[in-house]
Design an enzyme around this catalytic site. Sequence first.
Site, PDB file in Angstrom:
ATOM      1  N   HIS A 402      -8.692  -6.366  -6.240  1.00 30.52           N
ATOM      2  CA  HIS A 402      -9.512  -6.742  -7.392  1.00 30.52           C
ATOM      3  C   HIS A 402      -9.001  -8.019  -8.077  1.00 30.52           C
ATOM      4  CE1 HIS A 402     -12.694  -6.282 -10.099  1.00 30.52           C
ATOM      5  NE2 HIS A 402     -12.627  -4.988 -10.339  1.00 30.52           N
ATOM      6  N   ARG A 403      -7.822  -8.483  -7.698  1.00 36.35           N
ATOM      7  CA  ARG A 403      -7.351  -9.774  -8.216  1.00 36.35           C
ATOM      8  C   ARG A 403      -8.116 -10.916  -7.564  1.00 36.35           C
ATOM      9  NH1 ARG A 403      -1.237  -9.558  -6.481  1.00 36.35           N
ATOM     10  NH2 ARG A 403      -2.380  -9.089  -4.565  1.00 36.35           N
TER      11      ARG A 403
END
Length: 432
Positions: A402-403
């Site tokens: 999700h980064r």
Amino acid sequence: MVEVKLHDIGEGMTEGEIIHYFVKVGDTVKADEPLVEVQTDKMVAELPAPASGKVKDIIIDRGTTVSVGTTLLVLEAEGGGAAEPAIEKKREEAAPKQAEVQALQPQQTASAVQKGEKKFIIAAPSTRRIAREFRVDINEITGTGKIGRITVEDVYNFVKKRDGLQSSKEENAVSVEVPEQKAEMKQDVQKQEVREGTKPQADEEFIPFRGRRKQIAKKMTQSLFTIPHVTHFEEIDLTELLVYRKDLKEMDINVSAVAFFIKAITVALKQFPVFNAKLDEENEVIRLEKEYNIGIATDTEDGLIVPVIHHADQLSVRQIHDKLKELTKKAQEGKLAPADMKGGTFTISNVGPLGSIGATPIINHPETGLIAFHKTKKMAVVMENDEIAVRSIMNLSMAFDHRVADGATAVAFTNRFKQLIENPKLWPIELA
């Protein structure tokens, strides 16, 4: 003189066990001809001759575990001069280590060791280490695994028989402890009793946590502690693809569904390159990979391993099928080369044949995404015309970093994959 040393053949190895020499003293070899077979925690690899010449000396005995940088044998290269005095020194340095290994063997096998009556055996590095820790000559164990492979259970059973231990009437398990670890294990058990208020059973069994199992644990821990995982789920209708595969079989063309999955993934990755990327936090950039190398999570007798299909975007579905079959066989036989496991940019896991209906897979760090394919089952589905039809539906789990990417992008990525798989007629157009 040319010293042939054990070098790092990949995956951060620090040591290896010499399991077989292809040559003997006096043999003439050519450059790149295999000299010795080495087994590490993850693979069996052959070390080639760095130059043409004659085998002058073999310093390390077969069955010995040595660290990276150790000289294994010496070649007298073509046109070489006199022997170097340093060679004798290396042999003297290696002798104590070999003597130590031999000292660990049980007394009853000493004569066999002296006579060099060692058979060629198949066993994982972790199994070999356990045998050494129990002071067992692994050559005396009869393997019960595939093609005579010696398992951890075989070692335990040998130790129980050697030491006169009896199995419980209720269970066949028995507590077998490495001599050097008895005190430590006893302390751990006492701590457990204090924490849980329970006492371990007399026949409790301990499984050593080392080798490939430990490497897998380290990698999984690194991934979970480094990457904020998000898992996206989707259903894929395989009905049309399965019909297409059936038509191909009638033409004597047998291609697995996974080969189609891999090809479709490469097409989707080109449209959504953020999932074929690696985050470089130090330089604050997301590196988009130019190659599409698909890792195949493979379950083996010794644990999970991930061989890689390189340049999958440049291969046909049939070529991907052949490569997949080849790598899977090599993985099961422990014959993967270091190059077979390097350079992955995206990983898949096909757990459907095992019966899985869903999961939250752990990303193969430092990659950005991983897709797991679960089992396919026939279901009643309401079609667009509101009619009910029986369709073959497969669940899909996609874990992503999700980064690097957001949920909407992950949904768009799997939607693209879904479109290709559910509509095989698109392939001639999309892949042209």
